[in-house]
Structure formats: C-alpha cells, structure tokens
Scaffold this active site. Structure first.
Site, PDB file in Angstrom:
ATOM      1  N   CYS A  73      26.405  43.613  31.886  1.00  0.00           N
ATOM      2  CA  CYS A  73      25.162  43.598  32.672  1.00  0.00           C
ATOM      3  C   CYS A  73      24.029  43.043  31.830  1.00  0.00           C
ATOM      4  CB  CYS A  73      24.774  45.019  33.078  1.00  0.00           C
ATOM      5  SG  CYS A  73      25.879  45.765  34.257  1.00  0.00           S
ATOM      6  N   CYS A  78      23.117  52.801  33.161  1.00  0.00           N
ATOM      7  CA  CYS A  78      24.226  52.900  32.218  1.00  0.00           C
ATOM      8  C   CYS A  78      23.713  53.060  30.790  1.00  0.00           C
ATOM      9  CB  CYS A  78      25.068  51.636  32.329  1.00  0.00           C
ATOM     10  SG  CYS A  78      26.397  51.553  31.141  1.00  0.00           S
ATOM     11  N   CYS A 132      32.034  52.640  34.004  1.00  0.00           N
ATOM     12  CA  CYS A 132      31.185  51.484  34.262  1.00  0.00           C
ATOM     13  C   CYS A 132      30.629  51.626  35.668  1.00  0.00           C
ATOM     14  CB  CYS A 132      32.010  50.207  34.135  1.00  0.00           C
ATOM     15  SG  CYS A 132      31.161  48.774  34.802  1.00  0.00           S
ATOM     16  N   GLN A 151      37.727  37.496  45.065  1.00  0.00           N
ATOM     17  CA  GLN A 151      36.294  37.742  44.821  1.00  0.00           C
ATOM     18  C   GLN A 151      36.065  39.211  44.464  1.00  0.00           C
ATOM     19  OE1 GLN A 151      33.862  35.607  44.658  1.00  0.00           O
ATOM     20  NE2 GLN A 151      34.586  33.789  45.721  1.00  0.00           N
ATOM     21  N   CYS A 204      30.172  29.179  41.792  1.00  0.00           N
ATOM     22  CA  CYS A 204      29.746  30.328  41.004  1.00  0.00           C
ATOM     23  C   CYS A 204      28.939  29.847  39.789  1.00  0.00           C
ATOM     24  CB  CYS A 204      30.950  31.150  40.565  1.00  0.00           C
ATOM     25  SG  CYS A 204      32.190  30.183  39.704  1.00  0.00           S
ATOM     26  N   TYR A 234      40.872  24.693  45.759  1.00  0.00           N
ATOM     27  CA  TYR A 234      40.682  25.873  44.907  1.00  0.00           C
ATOM     28  C   TYR A 234      40.754  27.117  45.805  1.00  0.00           C
ATOM     29  CZ  TYR A 234      38.438  22.198  42.112  1.00  0.00           C
ATOM     30  OH  TYR A 234      38.139  21.039  41.456  1.00  0.00           O
ATOM     31  N   CYS A 281      26.462  46.258  25.990  1.00  0.00           N
ATOM     32  CA  CYS A 281      27.611  45.760  26.756  1.00  0.00           C
ATOM     33  C   CYS A 281      27.294  44.389  27.322  1.00  0.00           C
ATOM     34  CB  CYS A 281      27.939  46.735  27.879  1.00  0.00           C
ATOM     35  SG  CYS A 281      29.247  46.153  28.972  1.00  0.00           S
TER      36      CYS A 281
HETATM   37  N1  SAH Z   1      38.349  30.221  47.256  1.00  0.00           N
HETATM   38  C1  SAH Z   1      39.049  31.305  46.625  1.00  0.00           C
HETATM   39  C2  SAH Z   1      39.191  31.148  45.097  1.00  0.00           C
HETATM   40  C3  SAH Z   1      38.018  30.635  44.338  1.00  0.00           C
HETATM   41  S1  SAH Z   1      38.093  30.822  42.583  1.00  0.00           S
HETATM   42  C4  SAH Z   1      38.387  32.624  46.955  1.00  0.00           C
HETATM   43  O1  SAH Z   1      37.266  32.664  47.429  1.00  0.00           O
HETATM   44  O2  SAH Z   1      39.032  33.662  46.770  1.00  0.00           O
HETATM   45  C5  SAH Z   1      38.663  29.310  42.009  1.00  0.00           C
HETATM   46  C6  SAH Z   1      40.159  29.116  42.127  1.00  0.00           C
HETATM   47  O3  SAH Z   1      40.459  27.821  41.630  1.00  0.00           O
HETATM   48  C7  SAH Z   1      41.018  30.068  41.316  1.00  0.00           C
HETATM   49  O4  SAH Z   1      41.973  30.651  42.169  1.00  0.00           O
HETATM   50  C8  SAH Z   1      41.686  29.175  40.257  1.00  0.00           C
HETATM   51  O5  SAH Z   1      42.994  29.604  39.959  1.00  0.00           O
HETATM   52  C9  SAH Z   1      41.698  27.851  40.959  1.00  0.00           C
HETATM   53  N2  SAH Z   1      41.734  26.623  40.136  1.00  0.00           N
HETATM   54  C10 SAH Z   1      41.219  26.428  38.899  1.00  0.00           C
HETATM   55  N3  SAH Z   1      41.348  25.146  38.535  1.00  0.00           N
HETATM   56  C11 SAH Z   1      41.942  24.493  39.573  1.00  0.00           C
HETATM   57  C12 SAH Z   1      42.317  23.133  39.804  1.00  0.00           C
HETATM   58  N4  SAH Z   1      42.115  22.194  38.901  1.00  0.00           N
HETATM   59  N5  SAH Z   1      42.885  22.832  40.988  1.00  0.00           N
HETATM   60  C13 SAH Z   1      43.100  23.782  41.921  1.00  0.00           C
HETATM   61  N6  SAH Z   1      42.779  25.077  41.747  1.00  0.00           N
HETATM   62  C14 SAH Z   1      42.197  25.435  40.600  1.00  0.00           C
END
Ligand code: SAH
Length: 461
Positions: A80, A71, A166, A289, A416, A318, A77
């Site tokens: 990356c 790129c 990109c 993701q 992550c 989450y 940027c």
């Molecule tokens: N496991 C899912 C999402 C992971 S990302 C996947 O793999 O697709 C993390 C997620 O946590 C997001 O959707 C975000 O909105 C949520 N999140 C953030 N803070 C939170 C909290 N305090 N309680 C519950 N969910 C939360």
C-alpha cells in the site's frame, strides 16, 4: 544539496510511486511517506544530478488529506503506497496520473480529453475501501530469531515485512497462513532463502471466490514434493470453503513466483467464481482480476464501449480465462480469445462450456503472433471490435501493426498501466483512430496503480 543535509519543505506533488515531491532551493527531492500538502522536515539520503531522495523525519504540519492508516505496517510494506491519504484524494491522484500520461506520453489535448471521472469503490463508514483483494501471494522466510515468518515484501526490496493480517485481503488468509506456518515449524519444513537458493516453501498463493467463498491454496516450493503433505492438506481442508490445495514446483533462481508444474494435493485443480451472470473456473496459474466488485464495473464499461448488436466478430486479446470474451460473446456473433498461458486457455474453454456459450473460440499463444498469423491466413475475414487487456508493458508493436491493418471499427483498450496505454493510443491514433472515451476505474484502493478502459474508433465510421 548534499547527503545527510537536513531540510524543510512543503510537498507540492506526488510521483507515480506515491512519493511526495518537494523542492529545496530549486532542487527536487522525492520523499517516501510524505503526502501532497504536508510540511515536513527531512534528511537527504541520496543525491543525483537533477534530483535526490529524502527521508521523512517529522511532519511539521500535516496535509489536509492525511488519515490514520489502518494497517500497522502500511509504511514499510510495499503493498500500500497511499494508505495515509484520504480515499477521495487517492482517486484524484489516479485521475491525475491517467490524464498526465495521456497528455505527456500520448500527446492528447488536455482540454478536450474525453475522460470521465474515475469509478471509485463504494464503501461504508465502518468498513472503508479495504478487504477487496481476492488473491494474495505471501513470501515465506525466516525472522531475526530463525522463526518462520510470512508477509509481504518491503517496497523495492525482497526483505519480508511480517504481516499477520493484510487489510486488503480476506481475514481467512490468516487462518490459512498460520496453519501452514505451524505445520512447517512442527515438521521442520524450511522456508526458502532467496540468497542461498535453499529451503523449500517460497510463496503461498491464496485465492478466494468472492461470490462462492471457495478457497484455493497453492504452495510454491523449491523442490519436487512437500513432506508430510497429507497432514497439511487434512488441516487445510477443515477450513470452510477450502476447494483446492496444490503445490507448484519452482526450483529456478528467479523473481517469478510461479513455476510451471502444478500438482493437486486435495480437492479440485481450480476454484469457481462468478462475475455478473457468468461462472468462471480459475486455476492457480491463471490471471484473474483481484478486485471482484470493481471488475464487474470495468467489464460493464468494456461491454458498453464495444457497443455490440449481436452481429459482430470480436477479438479479445490477452483474454486470460476468457472473462471479457464470454461477457462479449453474449452480445456478439463470434468471439476469438488469445492468451499466452495454456492453463488459462484451458479454463477459458471450460468456462465457455460451463456457461453454454458456443460462439467463443480460444487460442494459446502470443497475441502479437496469433493475430498476425490469423490475418495472413484469413485475409478476407474482418474484425468489428478488438479488445486488448495487456500486462503492464502494453501491446507489442507487431500487434498494433496488425490491428491497424485489420482496421476494426472499434478498439476497446483495457489497461493496468496508463503510461504504456498512452504510448499505444498515440500509435493507433496516428493510423486512423480517434480517442472517444476514457474511463479510469479504481481496482486497487490504497495502491498507486490504476485501471483504465478506453474506446477508440476508426475515423471514417
Ligand atoms: N482480460 C483478462 C486478463 C488480463 S491480464 C481478464 O480481465 O481477466 C493480461 C493477460 O495477458 C494475462 O492473462 C497474461 O497471461 C496474458 N499475456 C501476457 N503476455 C501475453 C502475450 N504476449 N500474448 C497473449 N497474452 C499475454
């Protein structure tokens, strides 16, 4: 050392942001765009007590890990950080990062760390590990001559680096963005100006279903309507795969990209994609993701670590749109998912129905509130496996506390951010858990972030 001083050094290491670390007379300097192994000439641009920042002026001897970035704006940027480094070395960088966090922050023994080599992205000679992202959020603004531009923010700032294409994303993005830019010029629709808090179009979010080719476009606007929107939607709907065009209203003075309200201008309020054998609906506000090829590998690992037999009660905290929950539900007795974004939970429920999964239930709320409340109200109900996949800041203490009380046999932690992962693992391993498996997965080739899935097990099991 003093500001503007010139120096020569060999880069010995790299920090977490991917900046080179060099030493001059024992003083540490961070140098952007310098790679481990480079011999460089630079200039000191910032001085602090025990370290400083240098600017790369010239590479005197290139690192053996250097490659030509694809790129043209790889350096300015902010997207990356590692494009100038060979992919193999990028993977090593990420493994080192996870290991170092687990040892330094988590307090685990380096020699006995149960860590597997990182799962990298497969690629070919013609096509490197690029074009993997299914999502882009492009800020709009004005260039020097007042013309409308879009691109990405430069590292650590909000100045827009104009990016026509990109290489991490789909080539279709360009057609979508050009359609919007031309429409804006033609109908005199202003891009947002962050400093003045004026102008209409802030960001354009594009998401593409990897397996379905369905495209979602969402314009984030500082206002309540988009003038001449029917003209734009007509043009966008001509693009093959266009499934959902919407606006998101965000009139606040904030760095947060999305506001709360979404209005569909054309098509559906979601796109559909597949992961493995399951189908998922994704709306603009929902997390999904970004690297579909690697996501499948990540989820397979999470499923393997959960080691389900069909009898278990599983919590997926989450859970987003229920991606992991539904993967797990196929092999568990009952799955409960918890997620803070209402639109994502709506998707999760639709996704359970779409895939004819009846043993998954979803709750909107904070994981650190929903789980403790559940445990208080259902003290007799146990959990066999808890999966967590928190955002970068990791799990809340109240949640870790309840998890320890509920004492599931296994906890699968998808992360992550290996720094907060290490912190949380340390807490859990001090209350009866043992670190069993650590599997880094490269979800973000060319970037510095790394995904990790970890299995911890209760010591008495
Ligand atoms: N496991 C899912 C999402 C992971 S990302 C996947 O793999 O697709 C993390 C997620 O946590 C997001 O959707 C975000 O909105 C949520 N999140 C953030 N803070 C939170 C909290 N305090 N309680 C519950 N969910 C939360």
């Amino acid at each position: 050392m003093e500001k503007n001083q010139l120096f020569e050094t060999v880069i010995e290491d790299m920090n977490e942001e991917g900046e080179g670390i060099g030493r001059v007379n024992g003083y540490t300097l961070f140098v952007k765009d310098a790679l481990i192994g480079d011999k460089i000439r630079g200039k000191v641009i910032k001085i602090k007590k025990s370290y400083g920042y240098g600017k790369l002026l010239q590479i005197l001897e290139p690192s053996p890990f250097r490659t030509e970035p694809l790129c043209p704006v790889a350096s300015p940027c902010g997207g990356c950080q590692l494009q100038a480094m060979s992919y193999e070395r990028q993977l090593q960088f990420k493994e080192n990062k996870v290991r170092s966090h687990l040892v330094r922050i988590g307090g685990f023994e380096k020699e006995t760390l149960p860590m597997k080599p990182i799962i990298g992205m497969e690629y070919t000679e013609e096509r490197g590990p690029f074009r993997y992202r299914n999502k882009g959020q492009f800020p709009f603004g004005r260039g020097r001559d007042g013309q409308i531009i879009y691109g990405f923010y430069a590292g650590r700032t909000h100045s827009i680096i104009q990016t026509e294409d990109c290489f991490l994303g789909s080539p279709v993005n360009r057609r979508v963005l050009e359609t919007i830019r031309l429409f804006m010029e033609e109908y005199r629709i202003s891009p947002y100006d962050e400093t003045a808090h004026q102008g209409l179009v802030r960001h354009v979010l594009i998401r593409i279903g990897y397996h379905t080719g369905q495209i979602m476009v969402c314009l984030v606007i500082n206002g309540s309507q988009l003038p001449y929107s029917s003209v734009l939607t007509e043009r966008l709907m001509e693009i093959k795969g266009m499934t959902s065009v919407s606006i998101n209203l965000n009139c606040r003075k904030t760095n947060v990209i999305l506001g709360e309200r979404i209005e569909v201008l054309a098509g559906l309020p979601y796109i559909t994609d597949k992961i493995g054998s399951l189908t998922y609906r994704i709306s603009p506000q929902s997390f999904y993701q970004v690297n579909p090829v690697q996501t499948e590998k990540l989820y397979e690992k999470a499923l393997e670590f959960a080691g389900l037999t069909g009898q278990e009660t599983v919590w997926d905290l989450y859970c987003g749109i229920g991606t992991i929950s539904l993967f797990l539900a196929q092999r568990a007795r009952q799955v409960y998912g918890v997620e803070i974004v209402p639109a994502a939970i709506k998707n999760a429920k639709e996704n359970a129905a779409l895939n004819q999964i009846q043993n998954a239930e979803f709750f909107v709320g904070k994981a650190e509130e929903v789980l403790p409340a559940w445990h208080r109200d259902h003290p007799e109900e146990t959990a066999d496996v808890i999966v967590v996949d928190p955002p970068r800041k990791g799990c809340d203490e109240a949640l870790l506390h309840t998890m320890a009380q509920m004492a599931p046999k296994k906890i699968v932690y998808v992360s992550c951010n290996s720094a907060t992962l290490a912190r949380d693992l340390k807490a859990l391993c001090s209350v009866g858990y043992c670190l069993e498996q650590v599997q880094p997965v490269d979800m973000f080739p060319m970037g510095v972030h790394v995904e990790t899935v970890v299995l911890i097990q209760r010591k008495d099991t």
